[in-house]
Design an enzyme around this catalytic site. Sequence first.
Site, PDB file in Angstrom:
ATOM      1  N   SER A 241       2.702  -4.619  -3.018  1.00 15.41           N
ATOM      2  CA  SER A 241       3.745  -4.289  -3.608  1.00 15.41           C
ATOM      3  C   SER A 241       3.672  -3.670  -5.032  1.00 15.41           C
ATOM      4  O   SER A 241       4.849  -3.478  -5.363  1.00 15.41           O
ATOM      5  CB  SER A 241       3.118  -6.600  -3.994  1.00 15.41           C
ATOM      6  OG  SER A 241       3.008  -7.118  -2.725  1.00 15.41           O
TER       7      SER A 241
ATOM      8  N   LYS B  47       4.179  -9.280   0.705  1.00 16.81           N
ATOM      9  CA  LYS B  47       5.824  -9.485   0.992  1.00 16.81           C
ATOM     10  C   LYS B  47       6.565 -10.246   0.268  1.00 16.81           C
ATOM     11  O   LYS B  47       8.041  -9.719  -0.391  1.00 16.81           O
ATOM     12  CB  LYS B  47       6.234 -10.007   2.609  1.00 16.81           C
ATOM     13  CG  LYS B  47       5.909  -8.794   3.134  1.00 16.81           C
ATOM     14  CD  LYS B  47       5.962  -7.029   2.618  1.00 16.81           C
ATOM     15  CE  LYS B  47       5.506  -6.013   4.119  1.00 16.81           C
ATOM     16  NZ  LYS B  47       6.077  -4.500   3.320  1.00 16.81           N
TER      17      LYS B  47
HETATM   18  N1  LIG Z   1       6.337  -2.569  12.120  1.00 17.81           N
HETATM   19  C1  LIG Z   1       7.109  -3.650  11.725  1.00 17.81           C
HETATM   20  O1  LIG Z   1       7.140  -4.744  12.193  1.00 17.81           O
HETATM   21  C2  LIG Z   1       7.311  -4.012  10.324  1.00 17.81           C
HETATM   22  C3  LIG Z   1       8.706  -5.030  10.228  1.00 17.81           C
HETATM   23  C4  LIG Z   1       8.369  -5.431   8.358  1.00 17.81           C
HETATM   24  C5  LIG Z   1       8.534  -4.459   7.648  1.00 17.81           C
HETATM   25  N2  LIG Z   1       7.868  -3.644   7.972  1.00 17.81           N
HETATM   26  C6  LIG Z   1       7.184  -2.711   6.752  1.00 17.81           C
HETATM   27  O2  LIG Z   1       7.680  -1.437   6.760  1.00 17.81           O
HETATM   28  C7  LIG Z   1       6.900  -0.813   6.209  1.00 17.81           C
HETATM   29  C8  LIG Z   1       6.423   0.975   6.516  1.00 17.81           C
HETATM   30  O3  LIG Z   1       5.473  -0.119   7.570  1.00 17.81           O
HETATM   31  P1  LIG Z   1       5.793   0.782   8.923  1.00 17.81           P
HETATM   32  O4  LIG Z   1       5.512  -0.322  10.093  1.00 17.81           O
HETATM   33  O5  LIG Z   1       6.987   1.225   9.506  1.00 17.81           O
HETATM   34  O6  LIG Z   1       3.945   1.140   9.326  1.00 17.81           O
HETATM   35  P2  LIG Z   1       3.493   2.766   9.936  1.00 17.81           P
HETATM   36  O7  LIG Z   1       2.094   2.854   9.523  1.00 17.81           O
HETATM   37  O8  LIG Z   1       4.794   3.820   9.469  1.00 17.81           O
HETATM   38  O9  LIG Z   1       4.145   2.998   7.220  1.00 17.81           O
HETATM   39  C9  LIG Z   1       2.992   2.409   6.674  1.00 17.81           C
HETATM   40  C10 LIG Z   1       2.860   3.794   5.720  1.00 17.81           C
HETATM   41  O10 LIG Z   1       1.899   3.016   5.076  1.00 17.81           O
HETATM   42  C11 LIG Z   1       1.071   4.461   4.301  1.00 17.81           C
HETATM   43  N3  LIG Z   1       0.151   3.680   3.208  1.00 17.81           N
HETATM   44  C12 LIG Z   1      -0.952   2.877   3.276  1.00 17.81           C
HETATM   45  N4  LIG Z   1      -1.697   2.293   2.391  1.00 17.81           N
HETATM   46  C13 LIG Z   1      -1.086   3.277   1.370  1.00 17.81           C
HETATM   47  C14 LIG Z   1      -1.210   4.066  -0.022  1.00 17.81           C
HETATM   48  N5  LIG Z   1      -2.081   3.647  -0.443  1.00 17.81           N
HETATM   49  N6  LIG Z   1      -0.595   4.688  -0.396  1.00 17.81           N
HETATM   50  C15 LIG Z   1       0.487   5.786   0.552  1.00 17.81           C
HETATM   51  N7  LIG Z   1       1.029   5.276   1.617  1.00 17.81           N
HETATM   52  C16 LIG Z   1       0.088   4.375   2.266  1.00 17.81           C
HETATM   53  C17 LIG Z   1       0.380   4.889   6.133  1.00 17.81           C
HETATM   54  O11 LIG Z   1      -0.577   6.020   5.289  1.00 17.81           O
HETATM   55  C18 LIG Z   1       1.918   4.722   6.299  1.00 17.81           C
HETATM   56  O12 LIG Z   1       2.860   5.936   6.131  1.00 17.81           O
HETATM   57  C19 LIG Z   1       5.387  -1.612   5.704  1.00 17.81           C
HETATM   58  O13 LIG Z   1       6.312  -1.702   4.188  1.00 17.81           O
HETATM   59  C20 LIG Z   1       6.447  -2.324   6.445  1.00 17.81           C
HETATM   60  O14 LIG Z   1       5.259  -3.587   6.458  1.00 17.81           O
HETATM   61  C21 LIG Z   1       7.213  -3.131   9.078  1.00 17.81           C
END
Ligand SMILES: NC(=O)c1ccc[n+]([C@@H]2O[C@H](COP(=O)([O-])OP(=O)(O)OC[C@H]3O[C@@H](n4cnc5c(N)ncnc54)[C@H](O)[C@@H]3O)[C@@H](O)[C@H]2O)c1
Length: 400
Positions: free
Chosen positions: A239, A282
């Site tokens: 956040s 979130k």
């Molecule tokens: N996958 C799902 O089901 C889902 C559903 C709703 C929302 N989201 C949200 O989508 C967004 C992307 O996630 P995703 O699921 O596509 O996974 P993802 O693994 O592709 O992306 C998460 C990314 O965050 C990066 N990360 C973690 N800590 C970090 C830091 N300190 N500094 C910079 N980067 C950092 C990771 O290296 C990774 O690339 C997130 O906010 C996640 O909560 C995901």
Amino acid sequence: MAAAATPTVGLTTARTFISSLHKTLMSRAAILSTESKDASMTRLASSSHISLSHSFLQKPNSVILKSKRVVATKAVSSENETSALPGLPIDLRGKRAFIAGIADDNGYGWAIAKSLAAAGAEILVGTWVPALNIFESSLRRGKFDESRVLPDGSLMEITKVYPMDAVFDGPEDVPEDIKTNKRYAGSSNWTVKELVESVKQDFGSIDILVHSLANGPEVAKPLLETSRFGYLAAISASSYSFISLLQNFLPIMNPGGATISLTYIAAERTIPGYGGGMSSAKAALESDTRVLAFEAGRKHKIRVNTISAGPLRSRAAKAIGFIDMMIEYSTTNAPLLKELSAALCYVNSAEEVGNAAAFLASPLASAITGTVLYVDNGLNGMAVSTDSPILEKLHAAKEK
Ligand SMILES: NC(=O)c1ccc[n+]([C@@H]2O[C@H](COP(=O)([O-])OP(=O)(O)OC[C@H]3O[C@@H](n4cnc5c(N)ncnc54)[C@H](O)[C@@H]3O)[C@@H](O)[C@H]2O)c1
């Protein structure tokens, strides 16, 4: 640190390419353009970037066989031609996007980058330092080439990949153990302030900022068992990182620009298993979206929105441990009954989120700010699960 440079092409290859582009242009010009063909060609020559896929680079003679992989990364049409096109296109040509949180081709960040690129935006990427080497080497080796293909057959180009760690605002915040951590050795200027300074020096400004990152070290623990450290770490990475990125990027964002983050329904309704303070993070992100929309709108004419996305088998989601169940639940109970990752039509869920992000980033969404946009097949609207055994009993009783 450019991840995918635009290679120069040999003279013969270039002639073949220009000749094939000439044919395409001539047919387009005949239909669309009122200006002379020579003028169109002059424009094409000055505005097109010739780029080739990695597979071509490895096999130079395959260029003609693989002519579909030889593309112009910039559209050949002019503003006049665009206005003559039917429909309502999402046109992000001339816009520069920074997408924070891409480390492979499985997550929402990658899908959003592709949709923005398909709409014509230039793509800059921020990758978490510990994941940087593997991401860059995979990109260089062509591991992502297949998933770089855009709807028109061209390949998404990433102009530059920046190392970043969104939990550190400036170098003074970095503790000793991270400074000396071997996964951080070899990278520099990766705190948020330094990252933005590098982008400013390289490009001057951006138009679109995407925050597609989250991290919660205790995500597998119920909230009731989460430590103060775990809770604050989740809030910090998932956040506050958005606030920090906005604080630093807003001064170099062009007015009229857009920012987008990714949220999850767990912010509003209980999802058992999404723990460690991630649901709280979130919820904060969604609330901050409204407040930041006001502040960034008034001060910088920048829009702030968040997409509440359906479940996707990303690397981060797999780490939580029950993503397949959440996908199954969604595909069974959402109003739109489709397997998100193998949708009935040509898109999958990540692309649907990418396309929604491209819309939100575009002038078509110029009056939309401070919103949570659900891209989840409508699951957020359901108050009961249709596959509940209780409901099955009810239906059975009615049928009697
Ligand atoms: N996958 C799902 O089901 C889902 C559903 C709703 C929302 N989201 C949200 O989508 C967004 C992307 O996630 P995703 O699921 O596509 O996974 P993802 O693994 O592709 O992306 C998460 C990314 O965050 C990066 N990360 C973690 N800590 C970090 C830091 N300190 N500094 C910079 N980067 C950092 C990771 O290296 C990774 O690339 C997130 O906010 C996640 O909560 C995901």
